[in-house]
Design an enzyme around this catalytic site. Structure first.
Site, mmCIF file in Angstrom:
data_model
loop_
_atom_site.group_PDB
_atom_site.id
_atom_site.type_symbol
_atom_site.label_atom_id
_atom_site.label_comp_id
_atom_site.label_asym_id
_atom_site.label_seq_id
_atom_site.Cartn_x
_atom_site.Cartn_y
_atom_site.Cartn_z
ATOM 1 N N HIS A 82 -1.725 -14.578 -18.185
ATOM 2 C CA HIS A 82 -0.360 -14.333 -17.701
ATOM 3 C C HIS A 82 0.376 -13.280 -18.524
ATOM 4 O O HIS A 82 0.360 -13.310 -19.745
ATOM 5 C CB HIS A 82 0.436 -15.640 -17.794
ATOM 6 C CG HIS A 82 0.765 -16.217 -16.454
ATOM 7 N ND1 HIS A 82 1.229 -17.497 -16.299
ATOM 8 C CD2 HIS A 82 0.717 -15.709 -15.206
ATOM 9 C CE1 HIS A 82 1.449 -17.755 -15.026
ATOM 10 N NE2 HIS A 82 1.137 -16.683 -14.343
ATOM 11 N N GLU A 83 1.078 -12.374 -17.841
ATOM 12 C CA GLU A 83 1.998 -11.410 -18.470
ATOM 13 C C GLU A 83 1.347 -10.594 -19.581
ATOM 14 O O GLU A 83 1.939 -10.361 -20.633
ATOM 15 C CB GLU A 83 3.249 -12.131 -19.004
ATOM 16 C CG GLU A 83 3.958 -12.971 -17.982
ATOM 17 C CD GLU A 83 4.238 -12.235 -16.681
ATOM 18 O OE1 GLU A 83 4.386 -10.996 -16.708
ATOM 19 O OE2 GLU A 83 4.264 -12.884 -15.628
ATOM 20 N N GLY A 84 0.155 -10.128 -19.334
ATOM 21 C CA GLY A 84 -0.566 -9.329 -20.325
ATOM 22 C C GLY A 84 -1.567 -10.189 -21.063
ATOM 23 O O GLY A 84 -1.188 -11.155 -21.733
#
Length: 596
Positions: free
Chosen positions: A439-441
C-alpha cells in the site's frame, strides 16, 4: 472477540505525549481530557458495536461487481452512517468547513480503534480525509464549497487515483490525459488501476483525485497535474446533476482488505468525463504527495491496529487455553497450565507487544508533530518538527507494515491449528495486514525515499535533529539505574548508525545505484533504531511513575520488561544490518538475472 487496550492508549496519549496540554492552544481549546476521553469512548463503542461484527462477514462475502455497480453487505452503509453521524468524517477539519478541529493525535488514536475493529471499513473515511485535505489545501473557495464541505459532512467519499495498468508505481509513465474546455473545466480520458474505494453505493457521491497530463505538458513527472473528478456532477449550488463519465470496469479480488472495494476505473470511455484542475498545472505530483504522505502514515497505523487486534486475541486465548506442564513438573497427575505460562508463548506475546506498542508510539508521535506544526510559530522549532516528520514518514509506514505483520504471524502460532482456521480472526488479520507493505509505495520504494531523498536533504538536517532528540532522551534514561545499561547500549548504537549513514551518503554521491542497492536494509535498520527510541521514551515514563508510586504497577513493569526485550532481542538485528551496509555490498546489483 477483539478488545481495545485503553490502558495503553491512555498511557501513550496522556502520560507520554501530554495530549491534554494542547488545550492551551487556540486551535484545540475545546479538547480537555474529558473531551478526549469522550471521543475515545465513542470510537470504541462504534468500533465494537458496528465495525467489528462486520469484519468477518465482509471478508467472507466481499463486494461484488453486478450490472456495472458494487454490491456490498448492507451493514457497511449502516456502520459508516453511524461513523458519520458521530462527526468523525470531519473531526480533524477546521470549524469553518463544518469540522470540529480535533487534534491529529486524537484522530490517530480513534483511527487506530476503528482499524483494529475493521480495517476494510476504516479505509473509506481515511481516504476521504486525505482527498478532502487536498481540496482544503489547494482548491478554490468554489471547489471547497462544492466538494470539501459534503466530504467533511461524510456525504461524499474520496479516493486517490494514481496507478495505471501499464504504469503501477512509475507515475512518470501515466497516460491519462486531460484536455481544457472553453468553460475552464477539462475532459479527462484514461484508466486507473488499484483504486481503493473507487466505487460503492454507500455515499451520495465519490470525489476522485486523479493524476493526469495536459497536452503539451513537460515530459515525465514534471508534466503531471491533479484533477477533481466526481462520480456525479455537482451544480454550483450543490445539487447532483447526473452521472459523470467515470465507469467501473471491474473489481480486484484480494487476499485481504476485502471490505474495501478495489477497482479498475475508466474515465471518458463511454461518456464525456468532466474534471476540474486542482491548483496549478504541472504541480499535481507535488500536491498529491500531501495525500500520499498522510496515507503512508495511515497505512502504518492500520498495520499497527491489525497487529494489536491479533495480540488481543492471542493474549486472551493464551490465558484461557490449558496445555502441558512446566519442564520441572511433568507428572501427569498434575493439572495442565495455561499456555501463557510457557516461556515460548511469553516470547511470542512479548514480540507482539513490542511491535504493537512500539509502532503505536511512533505513529502517535508523528501525529503529535503534526499538531505541534499546526500550533507553533515558525521561530519555535516548527521547521525542526517538519524535518523530523518528513524523515519519519517512510519509517512510520514501513516498519509497522513489515514487523506488525510478523506480530500477526506470532498470534497465529499461539493459537496453533485454531490460528490457521476461521474459528478465530487471526488468520484474517494476517491476510489483511499483508497488503500494507504494498500500500502507498512498497517497502523498497519507501527505502529509496528514505536513503535517497529524506536522509541527504539539507545536508542531513532532519537526520541530525532526530539523532539529537534520541540522545537527549538517552541522557534522561541514564538517571534511572534500571534503564542505564540499555540506554548506554542505544547511545553506542546511534554512533554506529551515524557512521553507517555517512558511509552510505558518501557512496550515494559517487555510485548512487550501488548505494541504494541495499536501501531496504537501511530502512529496516533505521526503523529498529527509531522503535528502540520509542521504547526508551515509554520506559522513562514508566520508571518515573514507578519511582513516584503513581500508576498501575503491573502495567508499568510490563512496559519495562518490553523495553528490555526489544533492546536485547530486537535491536541487535540492526547492528548486524549496519555491518552489511558498511560493506556497500554489490550482490543485488551484480547478480545476473539469468541466475535467478
Amino acid at each position: 472477540m477483539i478488545t481495545i487496550d485503553r490502558r495503553d492508549l491512555e498511557f501513550q496519549l496522556f502520560d507520554l505525549l501530554a495530549l491534554d496540554d494542547l488545550q492551551s492552544t487556540p486551535r484545540y481549546v475545546d479538547y480537555d481530557r474529558a473531551a478526549i476521553e469522550a471521543a475515545l469512548d465513542t470510537a470504541e463503542r462504534l468500533g465494537l458495536e458496528y465495525f467489528e461484527p462486520l469484519a468477518a462477514q465482509l471478508d467472507e462475502r466481499e463486494p461484488r461487481f453486478i450490472d456495472g455497480k458494487v454490491d456490498m453487505l448492507a451493514g457497511a452503509a449502516e456502520a459508516l452512517g453511524a461513523y458519520r453521524d458521530a462527526g468523525f468524517f470531519g473531526a480533524g477539519f477546521e470549524q469553518r468547513w463544518g469540522g470540529s478541529q480535533m487534534p491529529e493525535t486524537l484522530g490517530c488514536a480513534c483511527g487506530y480503534i476503528f482499524s483494529s475493529a475493521n480495517i476494510g471499513l476504516a479505509a473509506y473515511p481515511l481516504l476521504t480525509k486525505g482527498a478532502a485535505n487536498l481540496i482544503a489545501s489547494f482548491g478554490t473557495d468554489a471547489q471547497r464549497e462544492r466538494f470539501l464541505r459534503p466530504m467533511v459532512e461524510g456525504r461524499y467519499f474520496g479516493t486517490m487515483c494514481l496507478s495505471e495498468p501499464q504504469a503501477g508505481s512509475s507515475l512518470s509513465d501515466i497516460a491519462t490525459v486531460a484536455e481544457r474546455q472553453p468553460d475552464g473545466s477539462f475532459r479527462i480520458r484514461g484508466r486507473k488501476m488499484w483504486i481503493s474505494g473507487g466505487d460503492q453505493e454507500i455515499s451520495e457521491n465519490i470525489v476522485h483525485m486523479v493524476l493526469a497530463k495536459v497536452p503539451g505538458a513537460p515530459a515525465g513527472a514534471k508534466g503531471i497535474s491533479l484533477f477533481i473528478v466526481p462520480k456525479y456532477l455537482v451544480s454550483e449550488d450543490g445539487r447532483l446533476e447526473g452521472r459523470n463519465g467515470v465507469a467501473l470496469a471491474g473489481l480486484n479480488h484480494k487476499m485481504g482488505y476485502r471490505g474495501t472495494t478495489n477497482t479498475l476505473l475508466n474515465f471518458g470511455e463511454d461518456a464525456p468525463c468532466t474534471a476540474y484542475l486542482l491548483g496549478e498545472e504541472n504541480k499535481g505530483l507535488a500536491y498529491m504527495f500531501q495525500m500520499m504522505n498522510e496515507a503512508r502514515i495511515a497505512v502504518g497505523l492500520g498495520a499497527t491496529a491489525l497487529a494489536a487486534a491479533g495480540y488481543s486475541v492471542s493474549k486472551n486465548y493464551a490465558r484461557e487455553r490449558t496445555q502441558g506442564r512446566h519442564p520441572d513438573k511433568k507428572r501427569p497427575d498434575l493439572p495442565q497450565v495455561p499456555i501463557i505460562e510457557h516461556a515460548d508463548i511469553k516470547r511470542l506475546l512479548l514480540a507482539q507487544k513490542v511491535a504493537v506498542e512500539g509502532a503505536l508510539a511512533l505513529l502517535l508521535y508523528t501525529a503529535m508533530l503534526v499538531d505541534r506544526i499546526r500550533t507553533r510559530p515558525e521561530d519555535a522549532g516548527r521547521n525542526d518538527d517538519e524535518l523530523v516528520l518528513d524523515l519519519l514518514t517512510p519509517i512510520a509506514k514501513s516498519w509497522p507494515s513489515e514487523f506488525c505483520l510478523e506480530a500477526n504471524k506470532h498470534a497465529i502460532q499461539i493459537l496453533g491449528g485454531y490460528g490457521y482456521a476461521r474459528d478465530y480472526p487471526v488468520e484474517r488479520l494476517y491476510r489483511d495486514n499483508r497488503l500494507n507493505a504494498i500500500h502507498e509505495g512498497t517497502h523498497g520504494i519507501q527505502a529509496i525515499d528514505l536513503l535517497g531523498r529524506k536522509i541527504p536533504y539539507e545536508n542531513r538536517a532532519g537526520f541530525s535533529i532526530l539523532i539529537s532528540r534520541m540522545q537527549e532522551e538517552i541522557r534522561q534514561a541514564q538517571a534511572f539505574d534500571s534503564l542505564r545499561e540499555e540506554a548506554e547500549a542505544l547511545d553506542r548504537h546511534l554512533l554506529r548508525v551515524t557512521e553507517t549513514t555517512g558511509i552510505l551518503l558518501a557512496a550515494l554521491a559517487e555510485r548512487p545505484r550501488l548505494a541504494l542497492a541495499n536501501a531496504t536494509i537501511y530502512l529496516d535498520m533505521m526503523g529498529h533504531s527509531v522503535i528502540a527510541w520509542m521504547w526508551l521514551r515509554q520506559a522513562v515514563c514508566a520508571a518515573r511513575q514507578l519511582r513516584s508510586g503513581d500508576g498501575d504497577g503491573p502495567f508499568l513493569q510490563g512496559k519495562l520488561a518490553a523495553f528490555r526485550y526489544f533492546m536485547n532481542y530486537e535491536l541487535p538485528k540492526a547492528r548486524t544490518q549496519c555491518d552489511i551496509l558498511n560493506r556497500i555490498d554489490d550482490m543485488t546489483v551484480s547478480v545476473d538475472p539469468d541466475w535467478l
